[in-house]
Design a protein around this motif. Structure first.
Motif, PDB file in Angstrom:
ATOM      1  N   ILE A  93       2.681   5.433  -6.077  1.00  0.00           N
ATOM      2  CA  ILE A  93       2.247   5.396  -7.473  1.00  0.00           C
ATOM      3  C   ILE A  93       1.967   3.969  -7.932  1.00  0.00           C
ATOM      4  O   ILE A  93       0.897   3.703  -8.500  1.00  0.00           O
ATOM      5  N   PRO A  94       2.865   2.988  -7.710  1.00  0.00           N
ATOM      6  CA  PRO A  94       2.552   1.612  -8.112  1.00  0.00           C
ATOM      7  C   PRO A  94       1.278   1.065  -7.481  1.00  0.00           C
ATOM      8  O   PRO A  94       0.519   0.340  -8.136  1.00  0.00           O
ATOM      9  N   LEU A  95       1.008   1.424  -6.210  1.00  0.00           N
ATOM     10  CA  LEU A  95      -0.181   0.893  -5.543  1.00  0.00           C
ATOM     11  C   LEU A  95      -1.468   1.494  -6.099  1.00  0.00           C
ATOM     12  O   LEU A  95      -2.516   0.839  -6.076  1.00  0.00           O
ATOM     13  N   VAL A  96      -1.404   2.717  -6.596  1.00  0.00           N
ATOM     14  CA  VAL A  96      -2.557   3.290  -7.292  1.00  0.00           C
ATOM     15  C   VAL A  96      -2.701   2.638  -8.667  1.00  0.00           C
ATOM     16  O   VAL A  96      -3.793   2.240  -9.080  1.00  0.00           O
ATOM     17  N   GLN A  97      -1.599   2.496  -9.371  1.00  0.00           N
ATOM     18  CA  GLN A  97      -1.627   1.929 -10.719  1.00  0.00           C
ATOM     19  C   GLN A  97      -2.203   0.516 -10.742  1.00  0.00           C
ATOM     20  O   GLN A  97      -2.991   0.170 -11.620  1.00  0.00           O
ATOM     21  N   ASN A  98      -1.786  -0.318  -9.796  1.00  0.00           N
ATOM     22  CA  ASN A  98      -2.188  -1.731  -9.868  1.00  0.00           C
ATOM     23  C   ASN A  98      -3.531  -2.027  -9.208  1.00  0.00           C
ATOM     24  O   ASN A  98      -3.962  -3.170  -9.146  1.00  0.00           O
ATOM     25  N   GLY A  99      -4.208  -0.984  -8.711  1.00  0.00           N
ATOM     26  CA  GLY A  99      -5.546  -1.182  -8.179  1.00  0.00           C
ATOM     27  C   GLY A  99      -5.606  -1.499  -6.706  1.00  0.00           C
ATOM     28  O   GLY A  99      -6.693  -1.690  -6.163  1.00  0.00           O
ATOM     29  N   THR A 100      -4.459  -1.553  -6.031  1.00  0.00           N
ATOM     30  CA  THR A 100      -4.468  -1.829  -4.598  1.00  0.00           C
ATOM     31  C   THR A 100      -5.075  -0.665  -3.835  1.00  0.00           C
ATOM     32  O   THR A 100      -5.839  -0.852  -2.889  1.00  0.00           O
ATOM     33  N   VAL A 101      -4.735   0.554  -4.250  1.00  0.00           N
ATOM     34  CA  VAL A 101      -5.244   1.777  -3.633  1.00  0.00           C
ATOM     35  C   VAL A 101      -6.130   2.499  -4.648  1.00  0.00           C
ATOM     36  O   VAL A 101      -5.771   2.611  -5.826  1.00  0.00           O
ATOM     37  N   ASP A 102      -7.289   2.973  -4.200  1.00  0.00           N
ATOM     38  CA  ASP A 102      -8.204   3.678  -5.102  1.00  0.00           C
ATOM     39  C   ASP A 102      -7.914   5.171  -5.180  1.00  0.00           C
ATOM     40  O   ASP A 102      -8.111   5.787  -6.225  1.00  0.00           O
ATOM     41  N   LEU A 103      -7.459   5.750  -4.069  1.00  0.00           N
ATOM     42  CA  LEU A 103      -7.223   7.189  -4.030  1.00  0.00           C
ATOM     43  C   LEU A 103      -6.127   7.484  -3.024  1.00  0.00           C
ATOM     44  O   LEU A 103      -6.132   6.939  -1.921  1.00  0.00           O
ATOM     45  N   GLU A 104      -5.192   8.354  -3.420  1.00  0.00           N
ATOM     46  CA  GLU A 104      -4.132   8.784  -2.508  1.00  0.00           C
ATOM     47  C   GLU A 104      -4.195  10.300  -2.404  1.00  0.00           C
ATOM     48  O   GLU A 104      -3.956  11.015  -3.377  1.00  0.00           O
ATOM     49  N   CYS A 105      -4.587  10.792  -1.230  1.00  0.00           N
ATOM     50  CA  CYS A 105      -4.609  12.234  -0.969  1.00  0.00           C
ATOM     51  C   CYS A 105      -3.603  12.502   0.144  1.00  0.00           C
ATOM     52  O   CYS A 105      -3.816  12.080   1.286  1.00  0.00           O
ATOM     53  N   GLY A 106      -2.526  13.168  -0.198  1.00  0.00           N
ATOM     54  CA  GLY A 106      -1.482  13.430   0.791  1.00  0.00           C
ATOM     55  C   GLY A 106      -0.640  14.593   0.336  1.00  0.00           C
ATOM     56  O   GLY A 106      -1.160  15.644  -0.030  1.00  0.00           O
ATOM     57  N   SER A 107       0.652  14.384   0.323  1.00  0.00           N
ATOM     58  CA  SER A 107       1.590  15.443  -0.085  1.00  0.00           C
ATOM     59  C   SER A 107       2.259  15.046  -1.396  1.00  0.00           C
ATOM     60  O   SER A 107       3.479  15.087  -1.537  1.00  0.00           O
ATOM     61  N   THR A 108       1.446  14.667  -2.373  1.00  0.00           N
ATOM     62  CA  THR A 108       1.956  14.194  -3.657  1.00  0.00           C
ATOM     63  C   THR A 108       1.919  15.305  -4.695  1.00  0.00           C
ATOM     64  O   THR A 108       0.860  15.896  -4.953  1.00  0.00           O
TER      65      THR A 108
END
Length: 296
Positions: A93-108
């Motif tokens: 979640i922090p890595l999506v929030q701060n712009g490091t990651v653009d998209l996380e598709c997994g088991s969230t």
């Protein structure tokens, strides 16, 4: 010293990320940097896991790749590079929030608490917390773990669900934690925990890929039903429209059901064993409904 124009955009993006500030317009960020950063999980089979170092595969990985293709097409930039980044339950979640990651598709899990911090696309799976244990353990349900060690993964909704159930039933389960799902399973494999409490589909994936799959079983009541969805930054309507369009389009054309069959009903790497998990009623309904409704 004047920096070349070609370095200014990447530098600005790096400064934004390091300062913990996400760029609201993800598509502009992708266009300026020439890359899209996609997150993957190392041990969340069949959604997102490693086939070899740096080579993520899985149901969600294929969806993320489809989003990258759609971004290339919409931006008219076929050379946009995919930057794959490993994440954990704690830092995703922090890595999506701060712009490091653009998209996380997994088991969230898509739930209301997380919805205050990030946005979610159309739900693409539904699951519930159950137990993975050795058949020889004698554990059939949660009551069999009263006063005994149970493992789960740090930073997951399952930990909250299990602790709440434990407190309500006054079982006194002894919790031990893994940094990721493979680590939590290792606690059971090594005898340091009698069971691993997690989303049932992930438990089936771990069982199928275990050294001795026949020694394990998934058991216990499902404590809740929660949806999985791709995670992206809040307040970015353009990028959410693109991601929803990819997933919704796959659902309309039948491509989604073919992808489901590939990863949940057919043999999958590395041991080429099928999970044999039919599509749930909730997911089949959402192929038509295409809802991004969160769990409470």
């Amino acid at each position: 010293m004047k920096l070349p124009a070609s370095l200014l955009a990447p530098l600005a993006l790096a400064l934004l990320a390091s300062a913990g500030v996400a760029q609201a317009d993800t598509l502009s960020k992708i266009a300026e940097s020439g890359q899209i950063t996609l997150a993957y999980r190392e041990s969340s089979a069949p959604f997102s896991y490693l086939q070899a170092p740096g080579q993520p595969i899985g149901f969600s990985v294929e969806i993320a790749n489809a989003v990258a293709d759609a971004a290339r097409k919409q931006l008219g930039k076929p050379d946009i590079k995919i930057n794959w980044m490993p994440v954990t339950s704690q830092n995703r979640i922090p890595l999506v929030q701060n712009g490091t990651v653009d998209l996380e598709c997994g088991s969230t899990t898509n739930n209301t608490a997380r919805g205050k911090e990030v946005a979610f696309a159309i739900n693409y799976f539904y699951t519930g917390t159950r137990l993975l244990t050795k058949k020889s353990s004698g554990v059939k349900n949660y009551a069999d773990l009263a006063g005994k060690p149970i493992s789960t993964t740090t930073g997951t909704t399952n930990l909250q669900v299990l602790r709440k159930y434990d407190a309500e039933k006054k079982l006194g389960m002894q919790f031990t934690f893994g940094k990721d799902h493979a680590d939590s399973f290792l606690l059971v494999e090594s005898g340091r925990a009698l069971a691993f409490g997690m989303d049932d589909i992930l438990l089936y994936g771990l069982k199928a890929n275990a050294k001795t799959p026949d020694e394990y079983e998934v058991t216990g009541d499902a404590l809740q039903v929660e949806p999985y969805a791709c995670m992206l930054r809040k307040d970015d309507a353009g990028f959410k429209t693109l991601v929803d369009g990819v997933i919704g389009g796959m659902m309309k054309t039948g491509a989604f059901e073919k992808l489901y069959d590939k990863w949940f009903l057919q043999p999958i790497p590395p041991k080429n064993m099928p999970l044999n998990v039919p599509m749930s009623a909730e997911l089949r309904a959402n192929i038509t409904g295409q809802s991004d409704k969160p769990a409470m």
